[in-house]
Design an enzyme around this catalytic site. Sequence first.
Site, short mmCIF file in Angstrom:
data_model
loop_
_atom_site.label_atom_id
_atom_site.label_comp_id
_atom_site.label_asym_id
_atom_site.label_seq_id
_atom_site.Cartn_x
_atom_site.Cartn_y
_atom_site.Cartn_z
N GLY A 21 0.81 -1.20 0.00
CA GLY A 21 0.00 0.00 0.00
C GLY A 21 0.85 1.25 0.00
O GLY A 21 1.74 1.42 -0.82
N ARG A 54 -1.58 8.90 -3.57
CA ARG A 54 -0.22 8.75 -3.05
C ARG A 54 0.41 7.40 -3.34
O ARG A 54 1.61 7.25 -3.23
CB ARG A 54 -0.20 9.02 -1.53
CG ARG A 54 -0.74 7.91 -0.72
CD ARG A 54 -1.25 8.38 0.64
NE ARG A 54 -2.43 7.62 0.99
CZ ARG A 54 -3.65 7.94 0.60
NH1 ARG A 54 -3.85 9.01 -0.12
NH2 ARG A 54 -4.67 7.19 0.91
N ASN A 113 -2.30 -3.15 10.41
CA ASN A 113 -3.09 -3.65 11.55
C ASN A 113 -2.22 -4.45 12.50
O ASN A 113 -1.25 -5.10 12.10
CB ASN A 113 -4.29 -4.46 11.07
CG ASN A 113 -3.89 -5.78 10.45
OD1 ASN A 113 -3.74 -6.78 11.14
ND2 ASN A 113 -3.70 -5.79 9.14
N LEU A 114 -2.60 -4.37 13.76
CA LEU A 114 -1.83 -4.99 14.84
C LEU A 114 -1.80 -6.50 14.72
O LEU A 114 -0.76 -7.13 14.93
CB LEU A 114 -2.46 -4.57 16.18
CG LEU A 114 -1.91 -5.23 17.45
CD1 LEU A 114 -0.45 -4.89 17.63
CD2 LEU A 114 -2.71 -4.78 18.67
N CYS A 168 -23.38 3.44 29.99
CA CYS A 168 -24.56 4.27 30.18
C CYS A 168 -24.55 5.47 29.24
O CYS A 168 -25.59 5.91 28.75
CB CYS A 168 -24.67 4.73 31.63
SG CYS A 168 -23.25 5.65 32.22
#
Length: 633
Positions: A21, A54, A113-114, A168
């Site tokens: 990428g 890019r 990604n981890l 909540c």
Amino acid sequence: MASEEQLSSIKRARVLMVGAGGIGCELLKTLALSGFQDIHIIDMDTIEVSNLNRQFLFRRSHVGLSKAKVARDAVLRFRPNISITPYHSNVKESHFNVDFFKEFDVVLNGLDNLDARRHVNRLCLAADVPLVESGTTGFLGQVTVHLKGKTECYECQPKPAPKTYPVCTITSTPSKFIHCIVWAKDLLFAKLFGDKDQENDLNVRSNDTGNSSEHSADVFEYRKDEDIEQYGRRIYDHVFGHNIEVALSNEETWKNRNKPRPIYSKDVLPVKMTEENGNTEKDCATGDVSVMAFLSLKNPQDIWSLAENTRVFLEALRLFFSKRRKDIGNLTFDKDDQLAVEFVTAAANIRASSFAIPLHSLFEAKGIAGNIVHAVATTNAIVAGLIVIEAIKVLKKDNNNYRMTYCLEHPSRKLLLMPVEPYEPNKSCYVCSETPLSLEVNTHHSKLRDFVEKIVKGKLGMNFAVIMQGTSILYEVGEDLEEDMVAIYAANLEKALSELPSPVTSGTVLTVEDLQQEFSCSINIKHREGFDEEKEPNGMVLSGWVEAPVYKDNNKPIGNGESTSNTFPSEEKDVEIQEMSEGTETVTGKKRKLSKVDENRNQKKPEKLDVDDEDDELIISDDWESLTKKKRV
């Protein structure tokens, strides 16, 4: 000028790139121009329009094609005499095993990604192959070198847990758009398209209606006597109308807050979409499954009106049920799933409208849902160059000159790059130092399935797991398992830990292995009765994976935590960088090296950028609200 020996080592080297990428395009180009002649690339993604600004190896005609294959073809046009082997695959597939990794002299990561990073780290450790890691986020970036036994591995420091919000607030009193996104993603999307049996606030609301026959049954059950739009409107009216009315009945809640308004579909869209638009099934039968394309919502940076969000909500739900019905029940939100992003954006905006929270565009909502910002091509190019420099050092076995290099903004000190000598392996690392972990869990209530999903997969990142107590196998995953064993392990998943054939109780030591990663660790079990639902939502606390601070001559600790934040040391606020994982404690007294540059300038090591650039999206910061406000100004 490179020496003959150095050029020879470059030409002979077999290099594995993972990721084609943002960083990967720059890296492949730089490797080819630097003399590398045998390069292999693994990438599972296809090219998208948003990549083109890019990822310079790709053109509009390549959209939809494999990144790895197109990148190879593009580079071979100006370096035709080198060998580039592309794999349009997931690096976690079983054939990319330890033996495969042993074929290479160095592995270069450009992942986003981890989970994949941890997987590659373990394969490199098992294969004893050097790994050069990298990441960018905006104008910031880093390159780190990991060699087994010599430097810390990628997992030597715990990664920070994602920011969470009180239940909540999410379910009852949202005040920010991110609260609406979390509600739409983790509650509504999960309930509609994931495990329907899960208990969350949406279920509670559906049972809070006394004798009302309309809401006494599970609203989320799809009835045979209704079409998909009727079902969608019923869901819409329940979560945005009825649930809000139920919330308003508690007047105490709204004494110091602005009251939300119930929204019903008939008030927003009085005419059925099928009557308004004709045969939507036919219109959406071809091409990508995308609501925006069908509704002619072309610009992802436009903010949709309430009516447009309602149309997107209903149409996205219809498409899930008509085009992806076989996946319903197993889906989780994915920022790269266009239909999922469209649904979550629309649901979050409708809820935001109810609570008088400003609406956001799909572009912004996608950023919030995935904690992402866009990459910068220049940073990718700089980082790719640094990766190649470190790869050459690795091939030369230039042990004394390896550097972890950080791209940072420090105009007052005139620093753009900060090199730091690699750190020693963390003796408390459960991956490369095999330190046992400890797990606090209610062994009477928690099932083996909870342990597998939340700990083995979620925390430890294992894919092909084997869980053993002594010599007894409690659970195993594999393609060659006999049917009777598959049935036994499936039955074990539904049993509480203490009810397993070899009971797991306080003091039990479990061994967990991943056969593909050739990695194992030990977990000491500690029984615990209760957990704080807000702070410990998993009902389990894993510990023993600890931070090892750096000490300089003045004994002042310098943190070595990895973070998704872009906070770097500054003159105004020279903060300690300490990121601890849940249930860990600081270990003191361990010295580590710092480079001459660092010592001379008395600077600290900046935080690493954890889940970084592979294409157009990067995880960076929890505080997206402030980032987007700055952008708008």
